[in-house]
Design a protein around this motif. Structure first.
Motif, mmCIF file in Angstrom:
data_model
loop_
_atom_site.group_PDB
_atom_site.id
_atom_site.type_symbol
_atom_site.label_atom_id
_atom_site.label_comp_id
_atom_site.label_asym_id
_atom_site.label_seq_id
_atom_site.Cartn_x
_atom_site.Cartn_y
_atom_site.Cartn_z
ATOM 1 N N LYS A 28 0.807 -1.214 0.000
ATOM 2 C CA LYS A 28 0.000 0.000 0.000
ATOM 3 C C LYS A 28 0.845 1.272 0.000
ATOM 4 C CE LYS A 28 -3.977 2.214 2.152
ATOM 5 N NZ LYS A 28 -5.064 2.080 3.162
ATOM 6 N N PRO A 29 1.919 1.367 0.813
ATOM 7 C CA PRO A 29 2.762 2.571 0.739
ATOM 8 C C PRO A 29 3.344 2.809 -0.649
ATOM 9 C CG PRO A 29 3.237 1.365 2.742
ATOM 10 C CD PRO A 29 2.347 0.490 1.921
ATOM 11 N N LEU A 30 3.703 1.728 -1.361
ATOM 12 C CA LEU A 30 4.234 1.888 -2.714
ATOM 13 C C LEU A 30 3.149 2.391 -3.668
ATOM 14 C CD1 LEU A 30 6.391 -1.363 -3.007
ATOM 15 C CD2 LEU A 30 7.205 0.985 -2.709
ATOM 16 N N GLU A 32 0.505 4.166 -2.755
ATOM 17 C CA GLU A 32 0.240 5.555 -2.388
ATOM 18 C C GLU A 32 1.355 6.488 -2.854
ATOM 19 O OE1 GLU A 32 -0.326 5.348 1.820
ATOM 20 O OE2 GLU A 32 -2.496 4.986 1.641
ATOM 21 N N ALA A 33 2.550 5.943 -3.051
ATOM 22 C CA ALA A 33 3.669 6.744 -3.550
ATOM 23 C C ALA A 33 3.590 6.967 -5.057
ATOM 24 C CB ALA A 33 4.990 6.082 -3.185
ATOM 25 N N VAL A 209 9.415 5.691 -8.726
ATOM 26 C CA VAL A 209 8.811 5.379 -7.425
ATOM 27 C C VAL A 209 9.648 4.333 -6.696
ATOM 28 C CG1 VAL A 209 6.789 4.406 -6.275
ATOM 29 C CG2 VAL A 209 6.497 5.955 -8.208
ATOM 30 N N GLU A 213 11.543 6.537 -1.706
ATOM 31 C CA GLU A 213 11.079 6.037 -0.418
ATOM 32 C C GLU A 213 9.557 6.136 -0.354
ATOM 33 O OE1 GLU A 213 13.149 8.590 2.323
ATOM 34 O OE2 GLU A 213 14.752 7.113 2.617
ATOM 35 N N ALA A 214 8.981 5.382 0.577
ATOM 36 C CA ALA A 214 7.530 5.414 0.795
ATOM 37 C C ALA A 214 7.273 5.486 2.292
ATOM 38 C CB ALA A 214 6.860 4.190 0.186
ATOM 39 N N SER A 215 6.162 6.103 2.656
ATOM 40 C CA SER A 215 5.840 6.318 4.064
ATOM 41 C C SER A 215 5.074 5.125 4.627
ATOM 42 C CB SER A 215 4.998 7.584 4.222
ATOM 43 O OG SER A 215 4.582 7.757 5.565
ATOM 44 N N MET A 220 9.702 6.910 6.782
ATOM 45 C CA MET A 220 10.103 6.720 5.401
ATOM 46 C C MET A 220 10.967 5.462 5.276
ATOM 47 S SD MET A 220 8.478 9.139 4.077
ATOM 48 C CE MET A 220 9.032 8.895 2.382
ATOM 49 N N ALA A 223 11.919 2.153 -0.917
ATOM 50 C CA ALA A 223 10.973 1.390 -1.731
ATOM 51 C C ALA A 223 11.487 -0.010 -2.085
ATOM 52 C CB ALA A 223 10.624 2.169 -2.996
#
Length: 318
Positions: A28-30, A32-33, A209, A213-215, A220, A223
């Protein structure tokens, strides 16, 4: 030996459920990024195929021995589940799509009982019923009842594919020439990756992406680390332990234990992504756990009573 094998199978099924359930908090963070969901699926399947390719070469004899099994596992158990779930997700609420997909173990019981004409344990049936109710609470199905018909059909198709995942995983397990599960998974991933290449069109991936990085809950994370988790743990490790657990348990019991994946996904999202659980979701999670316990502790369904065998002839194997 039988009890120890069942306990080992249950442990592997639980490990597999936790591994599968952990895919969402990394994927999901990826997404959303900026990564497209279908591209995420392709990276997951293609990455697993690359990791498992040495095993595919080692078990290349399966291409001639079990071509139908390999094609079915790749098309249905890998590509089918992923493609239909994301197609459903694009048209109906996430919770409802998840519930529809996890009707797969319940559909599996119907397939075993009415298509294969094999007895289904009362415990597995009762556990599936309890787990379905609990899963409905986990995803809070009442939050999205205005449904798109095509989205529902896609969700049911994903459920059917998930049911056949357990069927294919158990295929030929009792024979002397049983296919090695690692080889089946390796070729399943290779075939699934080829199918998903046509669907996902990976040449359009935004590779920037994956270089950033992703949150994750405000922290952070690189990725590539998140992608590595999805590929190695939530796919390769999860599929291997899942298929082996089906061989040691049974498709019907392993299928019900798989309901725990949704609970794990929800709890991890709560802890790592800050997606808080409601009272209904906590209660639903308890029901899913209870259903899985009922299913795995059930005894095989009794078959027809055996007739006395005359002493002058050998008994027939059941």
């Amino acid at each position: 030996m039988q009890a120890s094998g069942k306990n080992a199978g249950l442990s592997l099924a639980l490990v597999s459920a936790f591994a599968f359930g952990g895919s969402g908090v990394a994927a999901k963070p990826l997404i959303e990024a900026g990564l497209d969901p279908l591209h995420m699926v392709w990276l997951r399947v293609a990455g697993a195929a690359l990791v498992l390719s040495p095993l595919a070469w080692r078990h290349r004899d399966l291409l001639l021995r079990r071509p139908a099994l390999l094609a079915g596992f790749g098309l249905v158990a890998v590509a089918g589940v992923q493609a239909f779930y994301f197609a459903s997700l694009s048209r109906i609420p996430v919770g409802v799509a998840l519930l529809l997909e996890y009707l797969g173990p319940a559909l599996l019981l119907g397939y075993i009982r009415f298509v294969q004409r094999k007895p289904v344990t009362r415990g597995a049936a009762a556990g599936a019923a309890v787990a379905v109710v609990g899963l409905a609470c986990v995803v809070e199905i009442w939050a999205g009842l205005s449904l798109d018909l095509l989205g529902v059909l896609f969700g049911l198709a994903a459920a059917c594919c998930q049911a056949f995942y357990f069927v294919f995983a158990d295929q030929g397990a009792d024979g002397a020439d049983a296919p090695d599960p690692l080889g089946v998974i390796a070729y399943g991933m290779l075939i699934g990756a080829l199918v998903m290449t046509v669907i996902a069109r990976p040449w359009e991936i935004d590779w920037q992406v994956l270089g950033g990085e992703a949150s994750v809950g405000g922290t952070m994370v690189a990725a590539p680390l998140l992608l590595g988790w999805v590929v190695l743990v939530a796919t390769v490790f999860a599929y291997v332990t899942g298929v082996v657990s089906v061989r040691r348990l049974s498709p019907q019991v392993a299928g019900v234990v798989a309901f725990l994946e949704a609970v794990v996904a929800t709890v991890l999202a709560w802890i790592l992504l800050g997606e808080h659980l409601s009272t209904w979701q906590i209660a639903g999670g308890a029901l899913v756990l209870g259903g899985a316990f009922i299913a795995q502790s059930s005894r095989p369904a009794p078959g027809p009573a055996a007739e006395p065998v005359p002493v002058d002839r050998e008994p027939t194997r059941a």
